[in-house]
Design an enzyme around this catalytic site. Structure first.
Site, PDB file in Angstrom:
ATOM      1  N   ASP A 110      68.393  20.794  14.999  1.00  0.00           N
ATOM      2  CA  ASP A 110      67.730  21.133  13.032  1.00  0.00           C
ATOM      3  C   ASP A 110      67.011  20.253  12.122  1.00  0.00           C
ATOM      4  OD1 ASP A 110      70.653  22.407  13.310  1.00  0.00           O
ATOM      5  OD2 ASP A 110      71.288  21.768  11.846  1.00  0.00           O
ATOM      6  N   SER A 140      80.795  17.573  22.328  1.00  0.00           N
ATOM      7  CA  SER A 140      81.721  16.362  21.764  1.00  0.00           C
ATOM      8  C   SER A 140      79.804  15.460  21.706  1.00  0.00           C
ATOM      9  CB  SER A 140      82.449  15.241  22.357  1.00  0.00           C
ATOM     10  OG  SER A 140      82.872  14.103  21.407  1.00  0.00           O
ATOM     11  N   LYS A 199      82.371  21.192  21.351  1.00  0.00           N
ATOM     12  CA  LYS A 199      84.569  20.888  21.016  1.00  0.00           C
ATOM     13  C   LYS A 199      83.213  19.851  19.444  1.00  0.00           C
ATOM     14  CE  LYS A 199      86.916  16.295  22.580  1.00  0.00           C
ATOM     15  NZ  LYS A 199      86.367  15.454  20.961  1.00  0.00           N
TER      16      LYS A 199
END
Length: 527
Positions: free
Chosen positions: A301, A290, A315
């Site tokens: 990224d 999460s 998740k």
């Protein structure tokens, strides 16, 4: 909420309603479906062979309904929700100790810094033998909070038996607000590397992290290892604030999408970040979920940090919480998380296979050996994405680390010793008659090793606790066992939980191998 409102209305009239075949037959409208359910409830209430607990049945029906949706849409009972709310609020009211039940005796593991117990001098290894004059021998883990917690300003009397003292100690402790820290520990791994372990993302996480970073910078930190292993997540906004310590430039950190076409929502960093030039390694594993995946995915990224360890949990579903009027709540998935490059964090799942869904979070970790470029096999078909600078990253659910390093695990024997808390029990007993002579913790950290005789005494203690000796397991786990004893001795002697973490870090293969990867972290971040 509309569905639940309809259900409440139907149930309110359940005693007097007359049901016809048309009313309860399966239909397309929400009213037809709710009436079907209400009719079954009436049948159970009136016809079942025993008097049923209707509240329990309704709870079970709600749980069953949500289980048909996804792994993270859930019903939470009022009692459990109270515990969760306290945990994520970041505080409770009590005396401020972590504890264990050792040989049926309530034993202090550590006094939480800055709390009433800490201020009065409670130490690791203290045995609380009475609470308000009542003996605690045989007390259960569930009974301890009921006796020690209470409203701020109220008092509780405890009697303590301290190792090395013949007389008991009596304390009257005034309860206070006790912080639940999400920064488990923060210290310098070496002269330039700061280490911060974040165990969850609560209401106070970003403030705690900033304070830790300031302190580590004052100690000479020029590079950071951020440990998110086994961090199951928490508040989205706290993940954004944590990232904003390191990422500036008003860059997109994460976005969510729901069922509707116009439901996309993006979250951005501020223009400036206080630590945007600090080299970072982020440690993750199958327990990182999460909010932890939001942080590690954005770091990857945006080419801001090097992600190291094992594949994360996966998740990536956003839940909204709805209260049901009796303290219980439901959490219903409304959106999905995506990393800045567009990768969906959520792992695939199938109805009826939820056991496998949770088990597979850890199945790619090699439990027998670890290498710097370990091949943690992952057979999931994965889409290819690109970071801001064009590095290849992979979708298909979860975050794949830039550098894979498998964890080393203990054998079943070492695991049993750990779960029985025997490392602490042995260290506490040993420290009574064998005080550490050195007052220099750095020297202890570098040079001290438990003797072979000490380890054999630990084995005998385990046998007395019904854990039979396993020679193969002992030989495999010897370094782990020795390190665990050393860690607890350090904690008890210096009465400092941070010392336990510093000793354990010396034997953590992922931490030690990651220390050699900061040049790579600098390279991808352009530092």
């Amino acid at each position: 909420m509309f569905i639940m409102g309809s259900l409440v209305v139907v149930l309110a009239f359940i005693g007097g309603m007359k049901y016809t075949e048309t009313l309860w037959a399966a239909g397309r409208s929400i009213y037809d479906q709710v009436n079907r359910f209400a009719y079954v409830m009436q049948l159970v209430r009136d016809k079942y062979v025993e008097d049923p607990d209707m509240n329990r049945l309704v709870d079970g029906a709600i749980e069953g309904m949500l289980e048909k949706l996804d792994p993270h849409s859930v019903f939470i009972s009022a009692e459990e929700q109270k515990k969760i709310a306290e945990q994520f609020k970041g505080e409770f009211e009590g005396i401020g100790i972590s504890y264990a039940i050792q040989d049926k005796i309530l034993t202090v593991i550590s006094a939480i810094p800055g709390t009433p117990s800490d201020r009065l001098g409670l130490r690791a290894g203290d045995r609380i033998i009475k609470i308000d004059g009542v003996a605690t021998f045989g007390i259960s883990n569930e009974e301890v909070p009921a006796k020690l917690r209470g409203p701020k300003g109220t008092k509780v009397k405890i009697t303590v038996q301290r190792p090395g003292l013949t007389e008991t100690l009596d304390y009257t402790i005034t309860r206070d607000t006790i912080p639940i820290h999400s920064i488990e520990t923060a210290f310098m791994l070496d002269q330039k590397t700061g280490y911060v372990l974040v165990n969850q993302f609560t209401a106070n996480t970003s403030d705690e992290l900033h304070a830790a970073l300031v302190s580590l910078t004052e100690q000479g930190m020029t590079q950071l290892m951020l440990d998110l292993r086994n961090n199951s997540g928490g508040y989205l906004q706290q993940a954004i604030k944590v990232l904003s310590e390191f990422v500036g430039g008003e860059r997109r950190l994460v976005f969510t999408r729901g069922r509707l076409a116009d439901s996309e929502k993006s979250y951005y960093s501020a223009a400036q970040a206080p630590y945007q030039t600090l080299p970072i390694i982020v440690l993750v594993n199958g327990g990182s979920a999460s909010a932890s995946e939001i942080v590690s995915g954005a770091m990857q990224d945006l080419d801001r940090g090097l992600v190291v360890g094992a594949r994360t949990f996966g998740k990536g579903l956003v839940q909204q919480q709805y209260e049901l009027g009796d303290g219980s709540v439901v959490r219903i998935t409304t959106d999905r998380y995506y990393t800045p490059s567009g990768r969906l964090i959520q792992r695939p799942y199938k109805e009826g296979e939820m056991g496998d869904y949770y088990a597979k979070a850890f199945e790619t970790e090699d439990s027998t050996q670890a290498t710097e470029e370990s091949t943690l096999e992952d057979t999931t078909a994965r889409e290819v994405y690109k970071t801001e600078k064009g590095r290849l990253v992979y979708g298909g659910g979860a975050i794949m680390p830039d550098v894979k390093i498998a964890s080393t695990y203990s054998s079943a024997y070492g695991y049993k010793l750990m779960m029985a808390n025997l490392f602490f029990e042995f260290a506490n007993s040993y420290a009574e008659s064998h005080p550490i002579e050195s007052s220099d913790f750095p020297q202890y950290l570098s040079t001290y090793q438990p003797s072979a005789e000490m380890l054999q005494d630990l084995v005998k203690l385990a046998e007395n606790r019904k854990i039979p000796f396993d020679k193969t397991g002992f030989e495999r786990d010897k370094d782990f066992i020795s390190l665990s004893v050393k860690a607890y001795l350090a904690q008890i002697h210096w009465n400092n939980r941070n010392n336990w973490y510093q000793v354990r870090a010396r034997g953590d293969n992922q931490i030690q191998m990651a220390l050699g990867l900061f040049d790579q972290a600098r390279l991808i971040a352009g530092l």
